[in-house]
Design an enzyme around this catalytic site. Structure first.
Site, PDB file in Angstrom:
ATOM      1  N   GLY A  66      -1.166   1.257  31.989  1.00 37.08           N
ATOM      2  CA  GLY A  66       0.147   1.033  32.599  1.00 37.08           C
ATOM      3  C   GLY A  66       0.425   2.177  33.563  1.00 37.08           C
TER       4      GLY A  66
ATOM      5  N   ILE B 212       1.553   5.222  33.096  1.00 36.55           N
ATOM      6  CA  ILE B 212       1.075   6.560  32.699  1.00 36.55           C
ATOM      7  C   ILE B 212      -0.452   6.607  32.755  1.00 36.55           C
ATOM      8  CG2 ILE B 212       0.990   8.239  30.794  1.00 36.55           C
ATOM      9  CD1 ILE B 212       3.846   7.230  30.022  1.00 36.55           C
TER      10      ILE B 212
ATOM     11  N   THR C  36      -0.907  11.128  23.664  1.00 36.69           N
ATOM     12  CA  THR C  36       0.454  11.491  24.092  1.00 36.69           C
ATOM     13  C   THR C  36       1.356  10.260  24.037  1.00 36.69           C
ATOM     14  OG1 THR C  36      -0.162  11.101  26.396  1.00 36.69           O
ATOM     15  CG2 THR C  36      -0.265  13.380  25.627  1.00 36.69           C
TER      16      THR C  36
ATOM     17  N   ARG D  56       1.986   7.417  20.941  1.00 34.83           N
ATOM     18  CA  ARG D  56       2.703   7.360  19.668  1.00 34.83           C
ATOM     19  C   ARG D  56       1.715   7.614  18.536  1.00 34.83           C
ATOM     20  NH1 ARG D  56       6.635   7.876  22.104  1.00 34.83           N
ATOM     21  NH2 ARG D  56       8.531   6.608  22.172  1.00 34.83           N
TER      22      ARG D  56
ATOM     23  N   GLU E  51       7.000  11.985  12.642  1.00 32.48           N
ATOM     24  CA  GLU E  51       7.575  13.173  13.295  1.00 32.48           C
ATOM     25  C   GLU E  51       8.971  13.447  12.758  1.00 32.48           C
ATOM     26  OE1 GLU E  51       7.576  12.577  17.533  1.00 32.48           O
ATOM     27  OE2 GLU E  51       5.472  12.035  17.538  1.00 32.48           O
TER      28      GLU E  51
ATOM     29  N   HIS F 250       5.698  16.805  20.677  1.00 34.81           N
ATOM     30  CA  HIS F 250       6.228  15.658  21.443  1.00 34.81           C
ATOM     31  C   HIS F 250       7.012  16.127  22.680  1.00 34.81           C
ATOM     32  CE1 HIS F 250       7.595  11.208  21.141  1.00 34.81           C
ATOM     33  NE2 HIS F 250       7.605  11.615  22.412  1.00 34.81           N
TER      34      HIS F 250
END
Ligand code: 8YV
Length: 331
Positions: free
Chosen positions: A163, A165, A244, A246, A275, A293
């Site tokens: 996508g 990123i 980076t 999930r 997290e 994160h």
């Protein structure tokens, strides 16, 4: 102009402290309840928030599940998420209640790609270990065999999820002389592949051929534990893993075992299962670079995310389809 069935000045609850500029603008435009304490709302505070608002602005630290939405006032019509990933929101429960969900795509692409690239460079070149060595006062000087890592130039990067990123990472990788292969639900048009210098690969090929595997897809039921023991076993022992996106896309136990047993060479992680807790076994591993994160954590990005949230709320108030609506097919 406000749509007849939409409040001109909607009540908006923002669950986290955002940048000053964004909060100021929210107060100007909306009947905004802002969280001035830099902490997540408790479950009972969230319950109370959804019971009395038109719009909720949550972040990744809020669990917007079916139970919570069952307590929502019928007034609640828009969840304008501050962030691009929406796996903390039960999209089906929202749809059933005719609550729109929006996110903030596009404005954190470059920052997240930069941070991914930083991990792609840091792990093979042992930046984390080098930094710790200096701070521990244990550096005894340069030596030919000191802190040897692996060259990234000429290596193969496998990007899972092409996508915005993923594509931004591919562009950066080209500049570093890294070959790019990718896997995506849909293969990209040839022209886009050529522009990105990226070759489509099935997952078997991607895991088997990559020197570095980077996860950049959203977390959905389809991608949950996509990186599992089987996939990790397909990686070479000198290959690295970077995430980076999930934590839940990865079977973290399987990853930790692969790292502990040296079945892969190292990992760079910005995201984790559960997290902010981080599995203590990860902390013990020297072949990991661990970040809290912070992939999209820039002042510029946070301001732009806030502006997107505001644009989505304003479009909804005006009776238009919000530009970043997450589910298709609404009427
Ligand atoms: C955000 C992210 O900062 O947008 C995302 O999906 O993962 C982060 O970079 C966070 O989610 C804000 O809610």
């Amino acid at each position: 102009m406000t749509a007849p069935d939409r409040p001109a000045r909607p009540k908006v609850v923002v669950t986290r402290e955002l940048t000053d500029g964004v909060m100021h603008r929210m107060r100007e435009l909306f009947d905004a309840t802002l969280n001035r304490e830099d902490r997540a709302l408790s479950r009972s505070e969230l319950d109370a928030a959804v019971a009395d608002t038109d719009v909720l602005v949550p972040t990744i630290t809020d669990r917007i599940d079916a139970d919570l939405l069952a307590k929502a006032s019928p007034r609640l019509k828009l969840i304008a998420n501050f962030g691009v990933g929406v796996d903390h929101i039960d999209l089906h429960a929202a749809r059933e209640r005719k609550i729109l969900v929006t996110n903030t795509p596009g404005v954190l692409t470059e920052d997240t790609a930069d941070m991914t690239m930083a991990l792609i460079l840091s792990v093979p070149r042992r930046l984390g270990e080098g930094e710790k060595l200096i701070r521990a006062g244990q550096w005894d000087g340069w030596k030919p065999s000191g802190m040897l890592g692996h060259r990234v130039n000429g290596k193969t990067l496998g990007i899972i999820g092409m996508g915005r990123i993923g594509r931004a990472i591919a562009r950066r990788a080209n500049g570093f002389g890294i070959r790019v292969i990718y896997h995506n639900r849909h293969r990209l048009p040839e022209g886009v592949e050529a522009e990105l210098g990226a070759r489509f690969a099935d997952l078997d090929t991607l895991f088997g051929q990559s020197d570095i595997v980077s996860v950049n897809c959203p977390h959905t039921p389809e991608t949950h534990h996509l990186v599992n023991a089987h996939r990790l076993s397909q990686m070479r022992p000198d290959a690295y893993f970077v995430n980076t996106a999930r934590g839940d896309i990865v079977d973290e136990n399987a990853l930790i075992e692969a790292l502990e047993q040296g079945r892969i060479a190292g990992a760079g992680l910005d995201v984790y299962v559960g997290e902010p807790a981080v599995d203590p076994r990860l902390l013990k591993l020297s072949n990991t670079v661990l970040l809290p994160h912070m992939g999209s954590a820039t002042y510029e990005g946070r301001a732009a995310m806030g502006e997107k949230v505001i644009a989505n709320i304003r479009a909804w108030t005006d009776g238009h389809r919000p530009p970043d609506q997450v589910l298709e097919g609404w009427d």
